[in-house]
Every structure is written in C-alpha cells, then in structure tokens.
Design an enzyme around this catalytic site. Structure first.
Site, PDB file in Angstrom:
ATOM      1  N   LYS A  65     -66.928   0.034  -9.858  1.00  0.00           N
ATOM      2  CA  LYS A  65     -67.311   0.680 -11.121  1.00  0.00           C
ATOM      3  C   LYS A  65     -68.824   0.650 -11.374  1.00  0.00           C
ATOM      4  CE  LYS A  65     -62.763   0.158 -13.143  1.00  0.00           C
ATOM      5  NZ  LYS A  65     -61.912  -0.333 -14.224  1.00  0.00           N
ATOM      6  N   GLY A 128     -66.364  -9.888 -15.167  1.00  0.00           N
ATOM      7  CA  GLY A 128     -66.642  -8.907 -14.117  1.00  0.00           C
ATOM      8  C   GLY A 128     -66.687  -7.502 -14.687  1.00  0.00           C
ATOM      9  N   ARG A 150     -64.740 -18.304 -15.286  1.00  0.00           N
ATOM     10  CA  ARG A 150     -64.749 -19.382 -14.287  1.00  0.00           C
ATOM     11  C   ARG A 150     -66.184 -19.753 -13.905  1.00  0.00           C
ATOM     12  NH1 ARG A 150     -61.770 -17.721  -8.828  1.00  0.00           N
ATOM     13  NH2 ARG A 150     -63.513 -16.269  -8.794  1.00  0.00           N
TER      14      ARG A 150
END
Ligand code: ATR
Length: 277
Positions: A65, A128, A150
């Site tokens: 993307k 992300g 994370r």
C-alpha cells in the site's frame, strides 16, 4: 470490457474478486477483475505493465500500500491523509490517481453495526499499513485513538505521520497492560489492525482489556473465527466482528471511484455470507 485487478503478496486468500463480481452483477456492469500475485520488489514493474496494457483500476493489498502511494501522480484527500493507498485508477493522459478507501469503509461498517460513536475511545493494535490507512477517518469522525504495537518504534513512526492531528497517542504494550491491569482506563472499542491473525497469532495484550461492553473488531477476515476474536470471546467479550463488512464497504468505495456508482452493500453482505462464508 474494463479490466481491474487486486495486487498483493500473499493474494490467494483475497475475496475481492468475488465481491467485485457481486457488485458488477448487481449494477449490470461488465468488467473483469483478477488477482495478481506480486513478488516482493516487483510491484512497480507489474502494476505499470498492467496499466500500460489496458488496466483501468486496481486494488492494492499487503504489503504494497505504501509502494502504491509512491507511484501515484495524483491522490485524493483520503489518500494524502493516510499516506498509503488501496485503490488506483487511470485518469487522463495515463496518470494514476490513488485513494484510500479502507478507513472510510471501516467507519461505515462500524456505524452500521453500532460499534462506534463520535466520542469512542479506541485502542488500535498495530502500526503497519493497515493501521495507517484507517486512523484519519476515525479521528475525523470524533474518536480518540491510542496506538499500541509489538515494536514501539514503529508506532512512534506512525504517530509522526499524524503529528498535526489531535486525539492520537501511542503507548508501549507494557504500559497499556499496566494501565489496564490497574483498571485505570476503559476502552469502548479495540481494533486489531495487526497481521497476527494471518499466522494464527494474537497480539500480546492483557486479557483484562476485555469486558462485556467492549466492542472487538478484527480487520482480518477468514471463513472461520479469527484467533483474536476467539481470544476476545474466551475472555468475556460479547460484541465481536471480523472485517468482512469493512472489506465489502471499502470495495464499494473503490467501485464508486471507478464507475461513479455505489453498490448496495447491505444486500451484497447478505449474499456473500449466504454463498461464500
Ligand atoms: P499491514 O499492511 O497488514 O499493516 P505491515 O505493514 O507489515 O502489514 O504491519 C503489520 C503489523 O502487524 C505491524 O504492526 C506488526 O508489528 P511490528 O511493527 O512489531 O512488526 C504487527 N504484527 C504482525 N505480527 C504480529 C504478531 N504476531 N503479534 C503482534 N503484532 C504483530
């Protein structure tokens, strides 16, 4: 016949061709829509080839993307604001227009299933491309978002992209867990925007976040319940949803960009659930 495709890696699991086929049938539009597997580092070559050889529009999925954003000649406001795009369209002089319909698609679905209100306090798991694409419309709607991930550094980088926008903050997973365990905060909605479900994993968040009134949404969709939602149910959640509604809503906004007409997504969701899930 106009040609469309979805590009990604992996791509086998994609339901977009089915959804776009249902839209085209509903609106009597003749079109072809394929899945195209893209080896890492070959995104630009493959997409440019597609557009040079008659491609009219494209959807872009994991992990391209941002690459898609970078090849655009023009962007919609949603594309600019999110910094990643999931929809491309060829416009005059073979220029590429990019849009991001993920966020607006998610918001529409959350509204339809009554999972959101203007002041929702949202915990967003993941930092992300998927997370980046949905933040702006939710903030614009009036929500407050806390991002946790994370890898803390990746969430800080994400925050930098939105650095002029209020109502977003970032916390380390350990800090969130601490706050939750001390019952110092209650979130209305938790959104899993990590790719952990693809590998059958679950983000490392304290189960004390789950209470019977929290809405739990997984952007991921699979024909069986996602690991994250299974975990939420196990810890007492009563209101859960996977991302099939969002998938259909974002596809509808892409379809609108290409054809100028909006499918009836409520009917398509019913048909999809009956025939394909
Ligand atoms: P996408 O475009 O789907 O967002 P991405 O840009 O590769 O894909 O981002 C994946 C996100 O899922 C990241 O936030 C990643 O966390 P890291 O920044 O630490 O890599 C998160 N993620 C992937 N697998 C995960 C797991 N097993 N547990 C928790 N988070 C995970």
């Amino acid at each position: 016949m106009k040609m469309f495709a979805i590009f990604g890696n992996p791509i086998k699991h994609s339901k977009s061709p089915i959804i776009h086929k249902l839209f085209a049938k509903q609106l009597n539009i003749l079109q072809q829509y394929k899945k195209i597997y893209v080896p890492i580092n070959k995104f630009n070559n493959i997409v440019n080839y597609f557009f040079k050889h008659g491609g009219f529009g494209a959807n872009i999925t994991i992990p391209f993307k941002k690459d898609a954003y970078d090849i655009c000649d023009f962007l919609t406001e949603r594309g600019i604001k999110s910094g990643v795009v999931n929809t491309l369209k060829i416009i005059e002089n073979n220029k590429i227009l990019g849009d991001n319909t993920d966020g607006i698609g998610l918001l529409k679905d959350l509204q339809k299933i009554n999972f959101i209100h203007k002041n929702s306090n949202i915990l967003l798991l993941g930092a992300g491309g998927a997370a980046k694409g949905i933040i702006y419309p939710l903030i614009n709607f009036g929500c407050k978002i806390t991002i946790t991930n994370r890898t803390y550094k990746n969430s800080c980088n994400l925050l930098k992209h939105f650095n002029n926008i209020k109502h977003i903050d970032v916390l380390k997973i350990e800090d969130i867990n601490n706050i939750i365990n001390k019952k110092k905060i209650n979130y209305d909605l938790i959104i899993n925007a990590t790719s952990s479900s693809i590998k059958g994993e679950i983000p490392n968040i304290s189960s004390n976040i789950i209470h019977s009134n929290i809405f739990c949404y997984d952007l991921f969709y699979d024909s069986s319940i996602t690991p994250f939602l299974k975990w939420c149910l196990h810890h007492g959640a009563k209101k859960i949803s996977d991302g099939i509604g969002m998938l259909i809503e974002q596809a509808a906004y892409s379809f609108f960009l290409w054809h100028g007409i909006m499918p009836n997504t409520t009917l398509i969701l019913k048909e999809f659930k009956k025939k394909y899930s």
